[in-house]
Design a protein around this motif. Sequence first.
Motif, PDB file in Angstrom:
ATOM      1  N   ALA A 177      60.950  67.600  35.309  1.00 40.50           N
ATOM      2  CA  ALA A 177      60.858  66.328  34.916  1.00 40.50           C
ATOM      3  C   ALA A 177      61.705  65.372  35.387  1.00 40.50           C
ATOM      4  CB  ALA A 177      60.867  66.244  33.285  1.00 40.50           C
ATOM      5  N   SER A 194      63.859  61.887  35.596  1.00 46.31           N
ATOM      6  CA  SER A 194      65.122  61.426  34.775  1.00 46.31           C
ATOM      7  C   SER A 194      65.241  59.666  35.296  1.00 46.31           C
ATOM      8  CB  SER A 194      66.223  62.032  35.454  1.00 46.31           C
ATOM      9  OG  SER A 194      66.621  61.922  36.535  1.00 46.31           O
ATOM     10  N   VAL A 221      60.655  74.518  26.697  1.00 46.20           N
ATOM     11  CA  VAL A 221      61.087  73.008  26.905  1.00 46.20           C
ATOM     12  C   VAL A 221      62.456  72.943  26.151  1.00 46.20           C
ATOM     13  CG1 VAL A 221      60.160  70.686  26.567  1.00 46.20           C
ATOM     14  CG2 VAL A 221      58.649  72.516  26.493  1.00 46.20           C
ATOM     15  N   VAL A 258      61.488  73.867  31.366  1.00 47.31           N
ATOM     16  CA  VAL A 258      61.050  72.309  31.750  1.00 47.31           C
ATOM     17  C   VAL A 258      62.261  71.549  31.175  1.00 47.31           C
ATOM     18  CG1 VAL A 258      59.422  70.698  31.108  1.00 47.31           C
ATOM     19  CG2 VAL A 258      58.652  72.882  31.151  1.00 47.31           C
ATOM     20  N   THR A 259      62.860  70.875  32.173  1.00 46.58           N
ATOM     21  CA  THR A 259      64.008  69.885  31.967  1.00 46.58           C
ATOM     22  C   THR A 259      63.923  68.837  32.861  1.00 46.58           C
ATOM     23  OG1 THR A 259      66.296  69.834  31.229  1.00 46.58           O
ATOM     24  CG2 THR A 259      65.619  71.317  33.109  1.00 46.58           C
ATOM     25  N   ASN A 260      64.782  68.122  32.743  1.00 47.52           N
ATOM     26  CA  ASN A 260      64.897  66.771  33.685  1.00 47.52           C
ATOM     27  C   ASN A 260      65.621  67.432  35.043  1.00 47.52           C
ATOM     28  OD1 ASN A 260      65.840  65.311  30.737  1.00 47.52           O
ATOM     29  ND2 ASN A 260      64.417  64.397  31.862  1.00 47.52           N
ATOM     30  N   ARG A 316      60.605  65.145  29.562  1.00 46.68           N
ATOM     31  CA  ARG A 316      60.437  66.405  29.752  1.00 46.68           C
ATOM     32  C   ARG A 316      59.144  66.910  29.112  1.00 46.68           C
ATOM     33  NH1 ARG A 316      66.498  68.652  27.939  1.00 46.68           N
ATOM     34  NH2 ARG A 316      67.826  67.346  29.209  1.00 46.68           N
ATOM     35  N   LYS A 328      56.051  66.287  31.089  1.00 51.91           N
ATOM     36  CA  LYS A 328      56.066  67.165  32.002  1.00 51.91           C
ATOM     37  C   LYS A 328      55.447  68.615  31.404  1.00 51.91           C
ATOM     38  CE  LYS A 328      56.623  66.872  35.713  1.00 51.91           C
ATOM     39  NZ  LYS A 328      55.768  66.759  36.854  1.00 51.91           N
TER      40      LYS A 328
END
Length: 247
Positions: A220, A222, A99, A194-196, A116, A119
């Motif tokens: 994830a 935004s 993450v 895991v990120t936007n 984030r 998710k």
Amino acid sequence: MGKTAIVAGVLCILYFLAIQMIGAYGTNFYFIWLLTGGALLAWGIGMERGIVIPHLPLWLRRTAAVLFCMGCLLFLAVEGCIVSGFTAKGEAGLDYIIVLGAQMKANGPSKALRMRLDKAYDYLAENPHTVAIVSGGQGPDEHISEAQGMCDYLVGKGIAKERILLEDESRNTSQNIDFSSVFLDKEKDSVGIVTNNFHIFRATHIAKKSGYAQVCGIAAPSEFWMQGNNMLREFMGVMKDFLVGNM
């Protein structure tokens, strides 16, 4: 063209003001919209009054037009690559998820970081054997490291602390990916980033360049109002990481 530049300049300035009023920004990058708007207004007014174009040599005008078109094509191509990561859902049963950190505020994770983490929580709840690596150091305006704040948030939502590993030294995406690798085997372990959504393309390609053999993105959402700002900033991030050899 002059009127078009003026309209574009006004829209850029209005977008800057909207971001400022909403207060959703995490960095001062959004000031680029004010600077761009001012430049477009000056250019447009100059063109309308016949101050700019008539005094430029023909060869310079043609060269500028060609470079502008090439820049637009490059921008659209890179933005297309960025958008390709928006729907990344990852794979079930990954060994690890990483993450990526974002701004920690005094009252907890910023909205982008909460997206984030939410998710990541959903994935961890559905895949009980996956271990989470939360990655992010402590910035000068943060009271704790991003990694610690992320860990606290996930634990507060019910994820066992034993399933969370903290990487709290990184300062950017490349370091997030690199420093997190000490917890896993890059050649054997399957990993989800895991990120936007706007950040998936760059993050996964940095991971692949860094030697991660089995890596995928987990996108994830935004913030809607910040998407234009995010996409422009991400374009610059992709170009920078490409030029320095990170991807």
